[in-house]
Design a protein around this motif. Sequence first.
Motif, PDB file in Angstrom:
ATOM      1  N   LEU A   1       0.843  -1.189   0.000  1.00 52.64           N
ATOM      2  CA  LEU A   1       0.000   0.000   0.000  1.00 52.64           C
ATOM      3  C   LEU A   1       0.881   1.243   0.000  1.00 52.64           C
ATOM      4  O   LEU A   1       1.721   1.421   0.882  1.00 52.64           O
ATOM      5  CB  LEU A   1      -0.905  -0.004   1.232  1.00 52.64           C
ATOM      6  CG  LEU A   1      -2.026   1.035   1.236  1.00 52.64           C
ATOM      7  CD1 LEU A   1      -3.087   0.669   0.199  1.00 52.64           C
ATOM      8  CD2 LEU A   1      -2.654   1.131   2.619  1.00 52.64           C
TER       9      LEU A   1
ATOM     10  N   THR B   1      -0.558   7.640  -2.042  1.00 54.77           N
ATOM     11  CA  THR B   1      -1.719   7.590  -2.935  1.00 54.77           C
ATOM     12  C   THR B   1      -2.895   6.825  -2.339  1.00 54.77           C
ATOM     13  O   THR B   1      -4.026   6.975  -2.807  1.00 54.77           O
ATOM     14  CB  THR B   1      -1.344   6.931  -4.270  1.00 54.77           C
ATOM     15  OG1 THR B   1      -1.008   5.548  -4.040  1.00 54.77           O
ATOM     16  CG2 THR B   1      -0.150   7.634  -4.909  1.00 54.77           C
TER      17      THR B   1
ATOM     18  N   ARG C   1      -3.277   3.727  -2.687  1.00 55.42           N
ATOM     19  CA  ARG C   1      -3.561   2.612  -3.602  1.00 55.42           C
ATOM     20  C   ARG C   1      -2.615   1.447  -3.357  1.00 55.42           C
ATOM     21  O   ARG C   1      -1.479   1.628  -2.908  1.00 55.42           O
ATOM     22  CB  ARG C   1      -3.439   3.065  -5.055  1.00 55.42           C
ATOM     23  CG  ARG C   1      -4.582   3.931  -5.544  1.00 55.42           C
ATOM     24  CD  ARG C   1      -4.387   4.289  -7.007  1.00 55.42           C
ATOM     25  NE  ARG C   1      -5.524   5.000  -7.558  1.00 55.42           N
ATOM     26  CZ  ARG C   1      -6.592   4.425  -8.108  1.00 55.42           C
ATOM     27  NH1 ARG C   1      -6.660   3.105  -8.161  1.00 55.42           N
ATOM     28  NH2 ARG C   1      -7.562   5.155  -8.604  1.00 55.42           N
TER      29      ARG C   1
ATOM     30  N   HIS D   1      -7.425  -2.734  -6.411  1.00 53.18           N
ATOM     31  CA  HIS D   1      -6.689  -1.549  -6.852  1.00 53.18           C
ATOM     32  C   HIS D   1      -7.608  -0.336  -6.931  1.00 53.18           C
ATOM     33  O   HIS D   1      -7.799   0.265  -7.980  1.00 53.18           O
ATOM     34  CB  HIS D   1      -6.020  -1.824  -8.200  1.00 53.18           C
ATOM     35  CG  HIS D   1      -5.282  -3.107  -8.219  1.00 53.18           C
ATOM     36  ND1 HIS D   1      -5.832  -4.295  -8.652  1.00 53.18           N
ATOM     37  CD2 HIS D   1      -4.032  -3.413  -7.787  1.00 53.18           C
ATOM     38  CE1 HIS D   1      -4.951  -5.273  -8.518  1.00 53.18           C
ATOM     39  NE2 HIS D   1      -3.861  -4.758  -7.993  1.00 53.18           N
ATOM     40  N   MET D   2      -8.179   0.009  -5.788  1.00 54.60           N
ATOM     41  CA  MET D   2      -9.141   1.101  -5.729  1.00 54.60           C
ATOM     42  C   MET D   2      -8.550   2.291  -4.981  1.00 54.60           C
ATOM     43  O   MET D   2      -7.666   2.117  -4.133  1.00 54.60           O
ATOM     44  CB  MET D   2     -10.406   0.632  -5.003  1.00 54.60           C
ATOM     45  CG  MET D   2     -10.172   0.269  -3.543  1.00 54.60           C
ATOM     46  SD  MET D   2     -11.618  -0.464  -2.718  1.00 54.60           S
ATOM     47  CE  MET D   2     -11.406  -2.196  -3.158  1.00 54.60           C
ATOM     48  N   PRO D   3      -8.999   3.503  -5.281  1.00 51.35           N
ATOM     49  CA  PRO D   3      -8.546   4.649  -4.483  1.00 51.35           C
ATOM     50  C   PRO D   3      -9.096   4.558  -3.064  1.00 51.35           C
ATOM     51  O   PRO D   3     -10.164   3.999  -2.848  1.00 51.35           O
ATOM     52  CB  PRO D   3      -9.136   5.846  -5.237  1.00 51.35           C
ATOM     53  CG  PRO D   3     -10.299   5.291  -6.001  1.00 51.35           C
ATOM     54  CD  PRO D   3      -9.924   3.886  -6.352  1.00 51.35           C
ATOM     55  N   ASP D   4      -8.350   5.098  -2.115  1.00 51.53           N
ATOM     56  CA  ASP D   4      -8.749   5.106  -0.707  1.00 51.53           C
ATOM     57  C   ASP D   4      -9.150   3.709  -0.245  1.00 51.53           C
ATOM     58  O   ASP D   4     -10.219   3.488   0.304  1.00 51.53           O
ATOM     59  CB  ASP D   4      -9.909   6.085  -0.481  1.00 51.53           C
ATOM     60  CG  ASP D   4     -10.195   6.309   1.006  1.00 51.53           C
ATOM     61  OD1 ASP D   4      -9.272   6.116   1.825  1.00 51.53           O
ATOM     62  OD2 ASP D   4     -11.339   6.650   1.350  1.00 51.53           O
ATOM     63  N   LEU D   5      -8.263   2.754  -0.479  1.00 51.28           N
ATOM     64  CA  LEU D   5      -8.549   1.362  -0.118  1.00 51.28           C
ATOM     65  C   LEU D   5      -8.862   1.223   1.366  1.00 51.28           C
ATOM     66  O   LEU D   5      -9.846   0.561   1.741  1.00 51.28           O
ATOM     67  CB  LEU D   5      -7.350   0.486  -0.491  1.00 51.28           C
ATOM     68  CG  LEU D   5      -7.420  -0.984  -0.076  1.00 51.28           C
ATOM     69  CD1 LEU D   5      -8.603  -1.679  -0.723  1.00 51.28           C
ATOM     70  CD2 LEU D   5      -6.117  -1.702  -0.434  1.00 51.28           C
TER      71      LEU D   5
END
Length: 412
Positions: free
Chosen positions: A154, A158, A160, A171-175
């Motif tokens: 991580l 970012t 990600r 692979h998502m934003p703000d996991l």
Amino acid sequence: MSQLVPGTPSLLRAINDRAALQVLLDRGPLTRPELGALTGLSKPTASQLLSRLQEAGLVVLDGIREGLPGRTAELYRINAAAAHVAALDVTPARIAVAVADLTGTVVAEHRLATPGRAAGDPKGVVAKVRAALAGAGPGLPRPNRVVIGIQGALDPGTGRLGYAAHIPGWHMPDLLGRLRDGVGVPVDVENDVNLVALAEQAHGTARGHRDFVLLWADAGIGSALVLGGRLHRGATGGAGEVGYMPAVGAPTAREVGEGADHGYQALAGGPAVLRVLREHGLRGATPAVAVRHAVRAADGGGRLAPAAREALGEVAGRLAMGLAAVTAVVDPELVVLSGGMLLAGGGTLRALIERELHALCLPNPPVRLSTVAGNPVLAGGLDLALDAVRDEVFSSTKILTTTTGLVTGAQG
């Protein structure tokens, strides 16, 4: 210039409470006099402290101790049910789960199959995590914290996940935010090999060592670095992702493209090891099985012994080539070998790797096999979660029961 802040009664109580809880965790069950002696508190102060911790739900009676001079002594212990944590080990094929109580005792385990390589979506990933947790402990309260170990890293800048193209949907934003909102409790995502190193540091061969390298090899290859007693993650979380590291004798990403096998993975990862062993007439369905067969043949002295010894020597040389680059830069006290393929090689492969490594670089750290039993990713995840939850719980003397479990609150 900083100033010392005078200790207030509430601050001193909080410090004493935390010290007592830690002693009970490490040494309990204990009587009031024993707790007072170990913490340096007077008997009245220890009695008040225990009453306060009992009222907060953090300490419970654990029977009585008989047969000693004087009156019968009551025993006290940590209330194991005051908090729970969960660790998940995520691979493309399954999610393994372990749940532990506040003392670190594992109270539930589960395994959820997640077959298929089709592209996933954020909602699907969160749903799988929730399903894995639900399967582990349907009768348990919601964990106070969840740590997820995954074959990736991580990026703190970012938010990600990187180095994990083989695990769809993550692979998502703000996991972390999406997982936290979906699960309902704080969630940490950590590289799986980093968690193995934490488990090794706490329970295994690396205990007592402040600088060590852990090499993990099975189908994939990776490493973790502990420097100065702390896990080193790097600026983007990718420290230790040595599978992508250029290595002598292996194609580079420039030559074959980033999506193809290159670097250390192409030289010494599971598929490469299988090819080397098969070229010498040795078979196995997986890298670990093939290496185990090769060691058995090499040590057995039969017809395949010479070929097996030659093959294992080549495998050790490939593994040592990449390990030497890391060792030359980091100069660790110790190198720990873990992962299915390396553990299958046992002492035979370990000795070969150590010999090759010492021939390749000036630092000559000892090379040892991991001694952590069970799933080390889950063990490291539970340790990481427990560190955070104990810090929260031991800093509080008020704990509230809700319909979803036990939640810590601020000291009143």
